[in-house]
Write a protein that holds these residues in place. Structure first.
Motif, PDB file in Angstrom:
ATOM      1  N   LEU A  27      -7.430   1.649   3.725  1.00  0.00           N
ATOM      2  CA  LEU A  27      -5.843   1.221   3.874  1.00  0.00           C
ATOM      3  C   LEU A  27      -5.174   2.118   3.150  1.00  0.00           C
ATOM      4  CD1 LEU A  27      -4.167  -0.847   4.982  1.00  0.00           C
ATOM      5  CD2 LEU A  27      -4.239  -2.236   2.815  1.00  0.00           C
ATOM      6  N   LEU A  28      -5.553   2.480   2.029  1.00  0.00           N
ATOM      7  CA  LEU A  28      -4.499   3.580   1.099  1.00  0.00           C
ATOM      8  C   LEU A  28      -4.655   4.809   1.699  1.00  0.00           C
ATOM      9  CD1 LEU A  28      -5.680   2.399  -2.494  1.00  0.00           C
ATOM     10  CD2 LEU A  28      -3.724   1.967  -1.080  1.00  0.00           C
ATOM     11  N   ASP A  29      -5.842   5.282   2.278  1.00  0.00           N
ATOM     12  CA  ASP A  29      -5.995   6.475   2.922  1.00  0.00           C
ATOM     13  C   ASP A  29      -5.257   6.629   4.269  1.00  0.00           C
ATOM     14  OD1 ASP A  29      -7.432   9.286   2.868  1.00  0.00           O
ATOM     15  OD2 ASP A  29      -8.281   8.349   4.659  1.00  0.00           O
ATOM     16  N   GLN A  30      -5.254   5.535   5.006  1.00  0.00           N
ATOM     17  CA  GLN A  30      -4.505   5.284   6.248  1.00  0.00           C
ATOM     18  C   GLN A  30      -3.037   5.344   5.888  1.00  0.00           C
ATOM     19  OE1 GLN A  30      -4.154   1.430   7.801  1.00  0.00           O
ATOM     20  NE2 GLN A  30      -4.636   2.097   9.901  1.00  0.00           N
ATOM     21  N   ARG A  31      -2.408   4.862   4.902  1.00  0.00           N
ATOM     22  CA  ARG A  31      -0.986   4.777   4.827  1.00  0.00           C
ATOM     23  C   ARG A  31      -0.630   6.130   4.176  1.00  0.00           C
ATOM     24  NH1 ARG A  31       1.169  -0.342   4.454  1.00  0.00           N
ATOM     25  NH2 ARG A  31       0.226  -1.341   5.833  1.00  0.00           N
ATOM     26  N   ALA A  32      -1.509   6.977   3.443  1.00  0.00           N
ATOM     27  CA  ALA A  32      -1.185   8.284   2.951  1.00  0.00           C
ATOM     28  C   ALA A  32      -0.991   9.122   3.957  1.00  0.00           C
ATOM     29  CB  ALA A  32      -2.239   8.504   2.207  1.00  0.00           C
ATOM     30  N   HIS A  33      -1.902   8.985   4.957  1.00  0.00           N
ATOM     31  CA  HIS A  33      -1.684   9.957   6.465  1.00  0.00           C
ATOM     32  C   HIS A  33      -0.259   9.349   7.287  1.00  0.00           C
ATOM     33  CE1 HIS A  33      -5.959  10.720   5.646  1.00  0.00           C
ATOM     34  NE2 HIS A  33      -5.610  11.900   6.293  1.00  0.00           N
ATOM     35  N   MET A  34      -0.258   8.080   7.273  1.00  0.00           N
ATOM     36  CA  MET A  34       1.159   7.707   7.880  1.00  0.00           C
ATOM     37  C   MET A  34       2.363   8.309   7.211  1.00  0.00           C
ATOM     38  SD  MET A  34       0.302   3.733   8.929  1.00  0.00           S
ATOM     39  CE  MET A  34       1.412   3.358   9.995  1.00  0.00           C
ATOM     40  N   LEU A  35       2.405   8.433   6.042  1.00  0.00           N
ATOM     41  CA  LEU A  35       3.470   8.607   4.944  1.00  0.00           C
ATOM     42  C   LEU A  35       3.593  10.169   4.969  1.00  0.00           C
ATOM     43  CD1 LEU A  35       3.465   6.093   2.346  1.00  0.00           C
ATOM     44  CD2 LEU A  35       4.776   5.847   4.493  1.00  0.00           C
ATOM     45  N   LYS A  36       2.560  10.812   5.341  1.00  0.00           N
ATOM     46  CA  LYS A  36       2.254  12.331   5.307  1.00  0.00           C
ATOM     47  C   LYS A  36       2.728  12.682   3.903  1.00  0.00           C
ATOM     48  CE  LYS A  36       3.998  13.359  10.055  1.00  0.00           C
ATOM     49  NZ  LYS A  36       4.197  12.019  10.283  1.00  0.00           N
ATOM     50  N   LEU A  37       1.551  11.992   3.062  1.00  0.00           N
ATOM     51  CA  LEU A  37       1.567  12.520   1.583  1.00  0.00           C
ATOM     52  C   LEU A  37       0.195  12.663   1.030  1.00  0.00           C
ATOM     53  CD1 LEU A  37       3.927   9.716   0.174  1.00  0.00           C
ATOM     54  CD2 LEU A  37       4.725  11.861   0.228  1.00  0.00           C
ATOM     55  N   PRO A  97       0.821  -1.314  -0.223  1.00  0.00           N
ATOM     56  CA  PRO A  97      -0.061   0.052  -0.010  1.00  0.00           C
ATOM     57  C   PRO A  97       0.951   1.379  -0.097  1.00  0.00           C
ATOM     58  CG  PRO A  97      -0.771  -1.697   1.532  1.00  0.00           C
ATOM     59  CD  PRO A  97       0.481  -2.122   1.053  1.00  0.00           C
ATOM     60  N   ASP A  98       1.849   1.199   0.842  1.00  0.00           N
ATOM     61  CA  ASP A  98       2.877   2.513   0.790  1.00  0.00           C
ATOM     62  C   ASP A  98       3.338   2.586  -0.712  1.00  0.00           C
ATOM     63  OD1 ASP A  98       2.958   0.948   3.419  1.00  0.00           O
ATOM     64  OD2 ASP A  98       4.380   2.318   4.063  1.00  0.00           O
ATOM     65  N   LEU A  99       3.813   1.547  -1.453  1.00  0.00           N
ATOM     66  CA  LEU A  99       4.512   2.053  -2.639  1.00  0.00           C
ATOM     67  C   LEU A  99       3.282   2.612  -3.720  1.00  0.00           C
ATOM     68  CD1 LEU A  99       6.163  -1.661  -3.295  1.00  0.00           C
ATOM     69  CD2 LEU A  99       7.144   0.691  -2.212  1.00  0.00           C
ATOM     70  N   CYS A 100       2.170   2.073  -3.353  1.00  0.00           N
ATOM     71  CA  CYS A 100       0.926   2.701  -4.277  1.00  0.00           C
ATOM     72  C   CYS A 100       0.807   4.155  -4.116  1.00  0.00           C
ATOM     73  CB  CYS A 100      -0.147   1.845  -4.182  1.00  0.00           C
ATOM     74  SG  CYS A 100      -0.466   0.160  -4.737  1.00  0.00           S
ATOM     75  N   VAL A 101       0.788   4.477  -2.875  1.00  0.00           N
ATOM     76  CA  VAL A 101       0.719   6.109  -2.451  1.00  0.00           C
ATOM     77  C   VAL A 101       2.020   6.605  -3.132  1.00  0.00           C
ATOM     78  CG1 VAL A 101       0.664   7.413  -0.664  1.00  0.00           C
ATOM     79  CG2 VAL A 101      -0.908   5.308  -0.663  1.00  0.00           C
ATOM     80  N   GLN A 102       2.984   6.035  -2.921  1.00  0.00           N
ATOM     81  CA  GLN A 102       4.344   6.712  -3.383  1.00  0.00           C
ATOM     82  C   GLN A 102       4.570   7.024  -4.725  1.00  0.00           C
ATOM     83  OE1 GLN A 102       6.821   3.988  -1.156  1.00  0.00           O
ATOM     84  NE2 GLN A 102       7.921   5.543  -0.107  1.00  0.00           N
ATOM     85  N   VAL A 103       4.081   6.042  -5.418  1.00  0.00           N
ATOM     86  CA  VAL A 103       3.914   6.160  -7.045  1.00  0.00           C
ATOM     87  C   VAL A 103       2.881   7.182  -7.500  1.00  0.00           C
ATOM     88  CG1 VAL A 103       5.222   3.970  -7.510  1.00  0.00           C
ATOM     89  CG2 VAL A 103       2.728   4.107  -7.665  1.00  0.00           C
ATOM     90  N   ALA A 104       1.988   7.383  -6.800  1.00  0.00           N
ATOM     91  CA  ALA A 104       0.812   7.993  -7.295  1.00  0.00           C
ATOM     92  C   ALA A 104       1.134   9.576  -6.899  1.00  0.00           C
ATOM     93  CB  ALA A 104      -0.446   7.878  -6.234  1.00  0.00           C
ATOM     94  N   GLN A 105       2.301   9.899  -6.328  1.00  0.00           N
ATOM     95  CA  GLN A 105       2.639  11.303  -6.205  1.00  0.00           C
ATOM     96  C   GLN A 105       3.214  11.942  -7.469  1.00  0.00           C
ATOM     97  OE1 GLN A 105       2.045  12.757  -3.218  1.00  0.00           O
ATOM     98  NE2 GLN A 105       1.107  10.798  -3.030  1.00  0.00           N
TER      99      GLN A 105
END
Length: 337
Positions: free
Chosen positions: A44-54, A21-29
């Protein structure tokens, strides 16, 4: 009026407790010349984005509509709910069927020509097996879903490495190397190097099974009795096949320049070399499937999930490889313009 072709790629986020899930959020940037749709639990994706501050805006997807270009910071999602709440970094067998459902939905969409390719995040074979589901890996599972024979290829570090056997205990490898399986896999590799990688007359280097490729039978007879007859048969048909070659010297840089692909007999005969040269930017490609599938070259890295330290380089490379393979195909079924 001709519409510009926009590829549609489906990303599966893999094991929900891992870095997928982190990788999906990161490549979306970043912007991409395609549409990215992630098949995962949107919460889950929304939660990870908040954890990664992205920053991340999640949009519902409609596969019946024409693809639109990916915009940085936004992500189309095909929502598949997890079976059990995810504790980041901690595996839960209750979510094993969720992971396999995401793969099945991606295969169905690609098979129905509603998407051009699928790109898979890392899964955890052990926890799926612990859930009572027989699972030895992506490649084998996708083969079963598509009723086809897949060959695993890892690409990176200037190499393409393909496998005669994949996730088998070492003691089971010799019995799995048969003339029939070798011939079938070499035909698949040759076909896809020509059709998907646009290599007109590929040179494939074939490793022996035993040390020194058997040393003329003194260190094993599999080369003489199994491998060489298959190579001679296919050479007579026009394939450019070298070997069987000793695995300890065939990866010498001066030798690698001669090959378009290396075909090794088992997982740890070839992949340690490739991953040493390309870890973090390598790509797993499934040859022989009726659909295009690429993947990251690493595992779930549970200890890095949600920390921001996961490297998305391999996921980016897998997306780029999928785009290259899609554009190399003569038909673009998702382009309904």
């Amino acid at each position: 009026m001709t519409n510009t072709f926009i590829p549609r790629l489906l990303l599966t986020a893999g094991e929900p407790a891992g870095i997928g899930p982190d990788l999906c959020v990161q490549v979306a940037q970043q912007a991409w010349p395609c549409q990215l749709i992630v098949i995962a639990d949107r919460n889950l994706l929304d939660q990870r984005a908040h954890m990664l501050k992205l920053p991340l805006q999640l949009d519902a997807c409609d596969l019946a509509q024409p693809p639109t270009l990916h915009q940085a910071g936004r992500l189309h999602v095909m929502h598949v709910p997890v079976n059990s709440p995810v504790d980041t970094g901690k595996l839960d067998p209750a979510n094993a069927t969720y992971v396999l459902d995401t793969l099945r939905y991606a295969v169905e969409a690609c098979s129905m020509h509603r998407a051009d390719a699928m790109v898979t995040g890392p899964v955890h074979k052990g926890i799926i097996s612990a859930a009572g589901i027989k699972f030895s890996g992506h490649t084998e599972y996708l083969s079963a879903l598509t009723q086809s024979q897949a060959v695993m290829m890892l690409a990176g570090g200037g190499m393409r490495v393909t496998l005669a056997t994949t996730h088998l205990p070492l003691k089971d490898v010799p019995a799995a190397i048969t003339p029939e399986s070798l011939e079938q896999k070499l035909r698949i590799i040759h076909h896809d190097l020509v059709a998907r990688f646009a290599i007109r007359h590929p040179c494939i280097a074939v490793a022996g099974l035993n040390p020194h490729a058997g040393e003329s039978g003194h260190l094993g007879r599999e080369e003489i009795e199994t491998i060489i007859p298959v190579l001679e048969k296919l050479r007579a048909e026009g394939m450019n096949l070298l070997g069987p070659l000793p695995a300890d010297t065939m990866f010498n840089p001066s030798q690698l320049e001669r090959y378009d692909c290396v075909f090794v007999m088992y997982h740890d005969q070839g992949l340690p070399v490739l991953k040493h040269a390309s870890f973090g930017s390598g790509v797993n490609v499934s040859l022989g499937l009726p659909i295009i599938r690429t993947s990251v070259d690493h595992g779930t890295a549970l200890e890095l999930a949600g920390t921001g330290y996961a490297d998305p380089g391999s996921m980016r490379a897998a997306i780029q490889m999928a785009l290259t393979l899609v554009k190399a195909t003569p038909l673009h079924p998702v382009n309904r313009g």
